[in-house]
Scaffold this motif. Structure first.
Motif, short mmCIF file in Angstrom:
data_model
loop_
_atom_site.label_atom_id
_atom_site.label_comp_id
_atom_site.label_asym_id
_atom_site.label_seq_id
_atom_site.Cartn_x
_atom_site.Cartn_y
_atom_site.Cartn_z
N HIS A 31 0.84 -1.20 0.00
CA HIS A 31 0.00 0.00 0.00
C HIS A 31 0.88 1.24 0.00
O HIS A 31 1.98 1.25 0.56
CB HIS A 31 -0.92 0.01 1.23
CG HIS A 31 -1.94 1.09 1.20
ND1 HIS A 31 -1.77 2.30 1.83
CD2 HIS A 31 -3.14 1.16 0.58
CE1 HIS A 31 -2.83 3.05 1.63
NE2 HIS A 31 -3.68 2.39 0.87
N GLN A 34 2.83 2.68 2.99
CA GLN A 34 4.02 2.03 3.53
C GLN A 34 5.32 2.57 2.94
O GLN A 34 6.40 2.19 3.38
CB GLN A 34 3.93 0.52 3.33
CG GLN A 34 2.83 -0.14 4.14
CD GLN A 34 3.01 0.09 5.63
OE1 GLN A 34 4.12 -0.01 6.15
NE2 GLN A 34 1.93 0.44 6.32
N ASP A 55 -1.21 -10.34 7.59
CA ASP A 55 -2.30 -9.65 8.25
C ASP A 55 -3.18 -10.65 9.00
O ASP A 55 -2.85 -11.84 9.10
CB ASP A 55 -3.12 -8.82 7.25
CG ASP A 55 -3.77 -9.68 6.17
OD1 ASP A 55 -3.91 -10.91 6.37
OD2 ASP A 55 -4.17 -9.12 5.14
N THR A 61 1.88 -9.09 3.42
CA THR A 61 1.85 -7.67 3.11
C THR A 61 3.25 -7.07 3.26
O THR A 61 4.05 -7.51 4.10
CB THR A 61 0.88 -6.90 4.05
OG1 THR A 61 1.31 -7.06 5.40
CG2 THR A 61 -0.53 -7.44 3.92
N ARG A 63 5.85 -4.02 4.23
CA ARG A 63 5.93 -2.92 5.18
C ARG A 63 7.25 -2.17 5.00
O ARG A 63 8.19 -2.70 4.43
CB ARG A 63 5.84 -3.45 6.63
CG ARG A 63 4.60 -4.27 6.92
CD ARG A 63 3.36 -3.43 6.88
NE ARG A 63 2.19 -4.18 7.31
CZ ARG A 63 0.95 -3.73 7.27
NH1 ARG A 63 0.71 -2.52 6.82
NH2 ARG A 63 -0.06 -4.47 7.67
N LYS A 126 -8.74 3.28 5.89
CA LYS A 126 -7.36 2.83 6.07
C LYS A 126 -7.30 1.32 6.22
O LYS A 126 -6.46 0.64 5.61
CB LYS A 126 -6.76 3.50 7.31
CG LYS A 126 -5.39 2.98 7.72
CD LYS A 126 -4.32 3.39 6.74
CE LYS A 126 -2.94 3.01 7.26
NZ LYS A 126 -1.86 3.48 6.38
N GLU A 130 -5.53 -1.50 3.60
CA GLU A 130 -4.50 -2.46 4.00
C GLU A 130 -4.92 -3.90 3.74
O GLU A 130 -4.08 -4.75 3.47
CB GLU A 130 -4.18 -2.28 5.49
CG GLU A 130 -3.48 -0.97 5.81
CD GLU A 130 -3.16 -0.82 7.27
OE1 GLU A 130 -2.23 -0.08 7.59
OE2 GLU A 130 -3.85 -1.45 8.11
N LYS A 131 -6.23 -4.16 3.81
CA LYS A 131 -6.70 -5.54 3.67
C LYS A 131 -7.31 -5.83 2.30
O LYS A 131 -7.76 -6.93 2.05
CB LYS A 131 -7.73 -5.84 4.77
CG LYS A 131 -7.13 -5.77 6.17
CD LYS A 131 -8.12 -6.21 7.23
CE LYS A 131 -7.49 -6.21 8.61
NZ LYS A 131 -8.42 -6.65 9.67
N HIS A 162 -2.80 8.37 6.65
CA HIS A 162 -3.70 8.02 5.55
C HIS A 162 -4.02 9.26 4.74
O HIS A 162 -4.40 10.30 5.28
CB HIS A 162 -4.98 7.41 6.13
CG HIS A 162 -5.87 6.80 5.10
ND1 HIS A 162 -5.41 5.95 4.11
CD2 HIS A 162 -7.21 6.91 4.89
CE1 HIS A 162 -6.41 5.56 3.36
NE2 HIS A 162 -7.51 6.14 3.80
#
Length: 203
Positions: A31, A34, A55, A61, A63, A126, A130-131, A162
């Motif tokens: 995302h 990050q 997650d 994910t 980071r 947000k 992320e998901k 965000h």
């Protein structure tokens, strides 16, 4: 452990995509939030380095993402005023104006209620980003900010990191603040605020 990989998919409008590690392996969701603050918008083909975690649903994910060759950003020691201080100062101003009878209490309540709604909407967006869930339209965020929710939106943006890196969103966000304050000022100066308050209270 940091990995090196290449972005293979990127959705510029929604601010997310996927990265595949060099040499092969499982792709990871990435995302825009990050990336280091101030980084340019990613595009397909960019080489990046990143760390990974899974997650709540077990999806991989990325980071602490950096572009290849990008140095670690050193936090600036400037005097940028945090969003929560701006929001707190604004609410203190509302409280003083209300206590002195310069502003109907409904105005302060409207800002408080709308700010809570705005904060919640940013939080949910947000999480969705992320998901990989369905996002809240930017127009909806701008609308609630225009309708007195901008203090909550300002706090949420910095709290959740965000929408702070998207220039087009920030331009529209600050425009909604100016329009909101201008509209409220006009209602007060024209006397329509007192009339509106009387109507809503049934006086």
């Amino acid at each position: 452990m940091r990995y090196a990989g290449r972005i293979t998919e990127w959705n510029g409008e929604r601010g997310f995509g996927f990265v595949v590690p060099s040499g092969g392996g499982d792709r990871a969701f990435v995302h825009v939030s990050q990336f280091q603050r101030g980084s340019r918008q990613p595009v397909v083909g960019d080489l990046i380095s990143y760390e990974t975690l899974r997650d709540a649903k077990g999806r991989l994910t990325a980071r602490t993402v950096r572009f290849a060759g990008q140095k670690i950003a050193v936090p600036a020691s400037g005097t940028r005023l945090p969003g929560w201080q701006i929001a707190l100062g604004f609410f203190l101003l509302l409280a003083v104006a209300t206590s002195l009878g310069k502003l109907p209490i409904l105005v302060a309540l409207a800002y408080l209620a709308a700010s809570l709604v705005s904060f919640t909407m940013y939080c949910l967006d947000k999480t969705a980003a992320e998901k990989g869930y369905r996002r809240t339209p930017e127009s909806s965020l701008h609308l609630i900010d225009l309708l007195c929710g901008w203090p909550g939106g300002l706090v949420a943006q910095q709290w959740f990191r965000h929408k702070t890196a998207k220039a087009s969103f920030q331009s529209m966000f600050w425009l909604t603040i100016f329009l909101n304050l201008g509209g409220v000022a006009w209602l007060i100066v024209s006397g329509r605020m007192q009339w509106l308050s009387s109507v809503l209270l049934g006086e």
